[in-house]
Design a protein around this motif. Sequence first.
Motif, PDB file in Angstrom:
ATOM      1  N   THR A   4       0.816  -1.217   0.000  1.00 35.44           N
ATOM      2  CA  THR A   4       0.000   0.000   0.000  1.00 35.44           C
ATOM      3  C   THR A   4       0.850   1.268   0.000  1.00 35.44           C
ATOM      4  OG1 THR A   4      -1.739  -1.189   1.160  1.00 35.44           O
ATOM      5  CG2 THR A   4      -1.859   1.204   1.202  1.00 35.44           C
ATOM      6  N   GLN A   5       1.913   1.296   0.782  1.00 34.19           N
ATOM      7  CA  GLN A   5       2.756   2.487   0.833  1.00 34.19           C
ATOM      8  C   GLN A   5       3.431   2.737  -0.509  1.00 34.19           C
ATOM      9  OE1 GLN A   5       2.908   4.849   3.300  1.00 34.19           O
ATOM     10  NE2 GLN A   5       3.939   5.934   1.643  1.00 34.19           N
ATOM     11  N   LEU A   7       2.232   1.946  -3.434  1.00 35.85           N
ATOM     12  CA  LEU A   7       1.201   2.484  -4.328  1.00 35.85           C
ATOM     13  C   LEU A   7       0.928   3.957  -4.031  1.00 35.85           C
ATOM     14  CD1 LEU A   7      -1.273  -0.522  -4.465  1.00 35.85           C
ATOM     15  CD2 LEU A   7       0.195   0.313  -6.310  1.00 35.85           C
ATOM     16  N   LYS A   8       0.939   4.338  -2.763  1.00 38.04           N
ATOM     17  CA  LYS A   8       0.765   5.749  -2.399  1.00 38.04           C
ATOM     18  C   LYS A   8       1.920   6.581  -2.942  1.00 38.04           C
ATOM     19  CE  LYS A   8      -1.928   5.085   1.804  1.00 38.04           C
ATOM     20  NZ  LYS A   8      -1.972   5.253   3.270  1.00 38.04           N
ATOM     21  N   SER A  11       1.505   7.026  -6.637  1.00 35.53           N
ATOM     22  CA  SER A  11       0.445   8.013  -6.890  1.00 35.53           C
ATOM     23  C   SER A  11       0.970   9.434  -6.734  1.00 35.53           C
ATOM     24  CB  SER A  11      -0.730   7.792  -5.934  1.00 35.53           C
ATOM     25  OG  SER A  11      -1.318   6.543  -6.156  1.00 35.53           O
ATOM     26  N   THR A  12       1.790   9.648  -5.741  1.00 39.68           N
ATOM     27  CA  THR A  12       2.379  10.973  -5.517  1.00 39.68           C
ATOM     28  C   THR A  12       3.280  11.363  -6.690  1.00 39.68           C
ATOM     29  OG1 THR A  12       2.282  10.685  -3.131  1.00 39.68           O
ATOM     30  CG2 THR A  12       3.828  12.334  -3.953  1.00 39.68           C
ATOM     31  N   ARG A  15       1.126  12.292  -9.675  1.00 40.29           N
ATOM     32  CA  ARG A  15       0.566  13.646  -9.527  1.00 40.29           C
ATOM     33  C   ARG A  15       1.605  14.713  -9.856  1.00 40.29           C
ATOM     34  NH1 ARG A  15      -1.858  11.219  -5.084  1.00 40.29           N
ATOM     35  NH2 ARG A  15      -4.092  11.042  -5.345  1.00 40.29           N
ATOM     36  N   SER A  35      -7.038  13.263  -9.733  1.00 39.17           N
ATOM     37  CA  SER A  35      -8.033  12.502  -8.983  1.00 39.17           C
ATOM     38  C   SER A  35      -8.018  11.011  -9.310  1.00 39.17           C
ATOM     39  CB  SER A  35      -9.432  13.071  -9.223  1.00 39.17           C
ATOM     40  OG  SER A  35      -9.794  12.938 -10.579  1.00 39.17           O
ATOM     41  N   SER A  36      -7.389  10.621 -10.413  1.00 35.94           N
ATOM     42  CA  SER A  36      -7.362   9.203 -10.778  1.00 35.94           C
ATOM     43  C   SER A  36      -6.005   8.547 -10.522  1.00 35.94           C
ATOM     44  CB  SER A  36      -7.764   9.026 -12.237  1.00 35.94           C
ATOM     45  OG  SER A  36      -6.858   9.687 -13.074  1.00 35.94           O
ATOM     46  N   GLU A  38      -4.575   7.229  -7.826  1.00 33.81           N
ATOM     47  CA  GLU A  38      -4.618   5.970  -7.069  1.00 33.81           C
ATOM     48  C   GLU A  38      -5.160   4.829  -7.912  1.00 33.81           C
ATOM     49  OE1 GLU A  38      -5.731   8.789  -5.645  1.00 33.81           O
ATOM     50  OE2 GLU A  38      -4.452   9.012  -3.888  1.00 33.81           O
ATOM     51  N   SER A  41      -2.399   3.912 -10.481  1.00 32.97           N
ATOM     52  CA  SER A  41      -1.239   3.246  -9.872  1.00 32.97           C
ATOM     53  C   SER A  41      -1.592   1.826  -9.448  1.00 32.97           C
ATOM     54  CB  SER A  41      -0.691   4.053  -8.693  1.00 32.97           C
ATOM     55  OG  SER A  41      -1.618   4.118  -7.639  1.00 32.97           O
ATOM     56  N   THR A  42      -2.785   1.626  -8.925  1.00 28.48           N
ATOM     57  CA  THR A  42      -3.198   0.275  -8.524  1.00 28.48           C
ATOM     58  C   THR A  42      -3.350  -0.632  -9.739  1.00 28.48           C
ATOM     59  OG1 THR A  42      -4.328   1.143  -6.573  1.00 28.48           O
ATOM     60  CG2 THR A  42      -4.950  -1.060  -7.296  1.00 28.48           C
TER      61      THR A  42
END
Length: 64
Positions: A4-5, A7-8, A11-12, A15, A35-36, A38, A41-42
Motif C-alpha cells: 500500500t505504501q 502504491l501511495k 500516486s504521488t 501527480r 483525482s485518478s 490511485e 497506480s493500482t
Amino acid sequence: MVNTQQLKDISTILRRDVLKMTTSATSGHPTTCLSSAEILSTLFFDEMSYDTKNPLNPDNDEFI
C-alpha cells in the motif's frame, strides 16, 4: 506484489509528473489526472499484467 505504501508513493509521483507535464504543455486536464492517480497506480502496478520487455505479447493486459 506492491504494498500500500508503495502504491501511495507511485500516486504521488504520478501527480507531480502530471502537474509538470500539463504546466509545461500549457494544456491538458490536470484535475482529472490528479483525482485518478490511485486508480491508475493500482491498476498498472498491482493488478494488470504487462511484459515491458515484450509490448507485443498477446498475453499483455490492455488498458482502454
